[in-house]
Write an enzyme that holds these catalytic residues in place. Sequence first.
Site, PDB file in Angstrom:
ATOM      1  N   ILE A   1       0.831   4.139   1.928  1.00 36.24           N
ATOM      2  CA  ILE A   1       1.192   4.680   2.735  1.00 36.24           C
ATOM      3  C   ILE A   1       1.814   4.009   3.593  1.00 36.24           C
ATOM      4  O   ILE A   1       3.254   4.078   4.257  1.00 36.24           O
ATOM      5  CB  ILE A   1      -0.566   4.776   3.759  1.00 36.24           C
ATOM      6  CG1 ILE A   1      -0.960   5.920   3.416  1.00 36.24           C
ATOM      7  CG2 ILE A   1       0.488   5.059   5.903  1.00 36.24           C
ATOM      8  CD1 ILE A   1      -2.300   6.034   4.888  1.00 36.24           C
TER       9      ILE A   1
ATOM     10  N   GLY B   1       0.765  -0.469   0.012  1.00 35.46           N
ATOM     11  CA  GLY B   1       0.079   0.646   0.063  1.00 35.46           C
ATOM     12  C   GLY B   1       1.173   1.250   0.109  1.00 35.46           C
ATOM     13  O   GLY B   1       1.813   1.713   0.289  1.00 35.46           O
TER      14      GLY B   1
ATOM     15  N   LYS C   1     -14.303   2.764   8.654  1.00 37.72           N
ATOM     16  CA  LYS C   1     -13.419   3.082   9.367  1.00 37.72           C
ATOM     17  C   LYS C   1     -13.524   2.839  11.164  1.00 37.72           C
ATOM     18  O   LYS C   1     -12.600   3.081  12.607  1.00 37.72           O
ATOM     19  CB  LYS C   1     -12.697   4.469   8.671  1.00 37.72           C
ATOM     20  CG  LYS C   1     -11.695   4.474   7.713  1.00 37.72           C
ATOM     21  CD  LYS C   1     -11.095   3.530   7.344  1.00 37.72           C
ATOM     22  CE  LYS C   1      -9.712   3.050   6.664  1.00 37.72           C
ATOM     23  NZ  LYS C   1      -8.590   2.320   6.668  1.00 37.72           N
TER      24      LYS C   1
ATOM     25  N   PRO D   1      -5.087  10.014   8.847  1.00 35.28           N
ATOM     26  CA  PRO D   1      -4.279  10.857   8.024  1.00 35.28           C
ATOM     27  C   PRO D   1      -6.119  11.815   7.132  1.00 35.28           C
ATOM     28  O   PRO D   1      -7.175  10.811   6.995  1.00 35.28           O
ATOM     29  CB  PRO D   1      -4.071   9.881   7.135  1.00 35.28           C
ATOM     30  CG  PRO D   1      -3.524   8.834   7.425  1.00 35.28           C
ATOM     31  CD  PRO D   1      -5.116   8.923   8.176  1.00 35.28           C
TER      32      PRO D   1
END
Length: 343
Positions: A15, A13, A162, A187
């Site tokens: 990040i 990924g 999330k 983020p």
Amino acid sequence: MKKQLVVVTGGSGFIAIHIILQLLEQGYAVRTTIRSQTKKEVVKEMLTNGGITDFSNLSLSLADLNSDANWEETMTGASYVIHVASPTPKLNFKNEAEMIRPAVDGVLRVLKAARDNGVKRVVLTSAYGAIFAGHKNRATPYTEKDWTNLNAENIHPYQKSKTMSEMAAWNFIKTEGQGLELAAVNPVGVMGPVLSAKYSHSNIQIQEMLEGKINALPKIDSGYVDVRDVASLHILAMTSAKANGERFLATTGETLSMMEVADILREAFPEYAKKLPTKLLPNFIVKTAAFFQPQLRMIASIVDEYAETSNEKAKLLLGWQPRSAKTAIIATAQSMIDLEIVK
């Protein structure tokens, strides 16, 4: 002296790869999870493009958030875990549970394996989506004290997933963590250098703008942050005693409209100016289109929403100093041009 081992989930990924890059540069040993062997080459390619030449401190482990297999082995000997991996959001999901369940189950799977193998601390990559949604008539910047209001109308299932996965993580630590430490990083829109043409899709809007694929922009304001600073914040959250039990908003503290993003690109890359959008889309068009195109629903849910954020906590508590949103946006575009992603 044996190097401290850090497990980073979801190694291919956007990040995660920058976190791995910085950990290797700082002398840690890293074990990263990938869902399939095909990701192995992508991980190596991105790290090579990021300047890593010695892979002796990197190992790869096959583990999937949807399965118990291999998590035990993955965590063996680890001091820290940075849990970045997240089930890919489905655009055409049948019901919310299809998005929420895997996110929650995945977090709990990682935390259990970390606890059972004596890991000191887990840093969870959560999201701004766990903070801002469902707050009407907001007039003060969002902070780490804010949580998405799950009872509000029209909360997109991705934001719910999330929020609920981060809540599940904190609840696990409280009720069955047995001393395992946790910190979370949330983020905003992540920009910055992509390290391979097989990059993450979070910043595809930059590519599409430069290619002239976007004719008009929705009225959306957003915070932005550079992926290199998101990575450094994860490592600060991993190592600082003050970070235990805390969540940190990863944001520059600036809020830009999509048109301001296009203007930054116009100024930095004049050769693409003709392709960049200059018109705004009326809100009703975005909302009507979302009715027929599910992939636009998340965008429609945030048009004209207040989006100011504060990074005071990360700066004061951890001494974090992010670069500007403009720098991050230009770095995204430059890397895409350099890697010939922009057609």
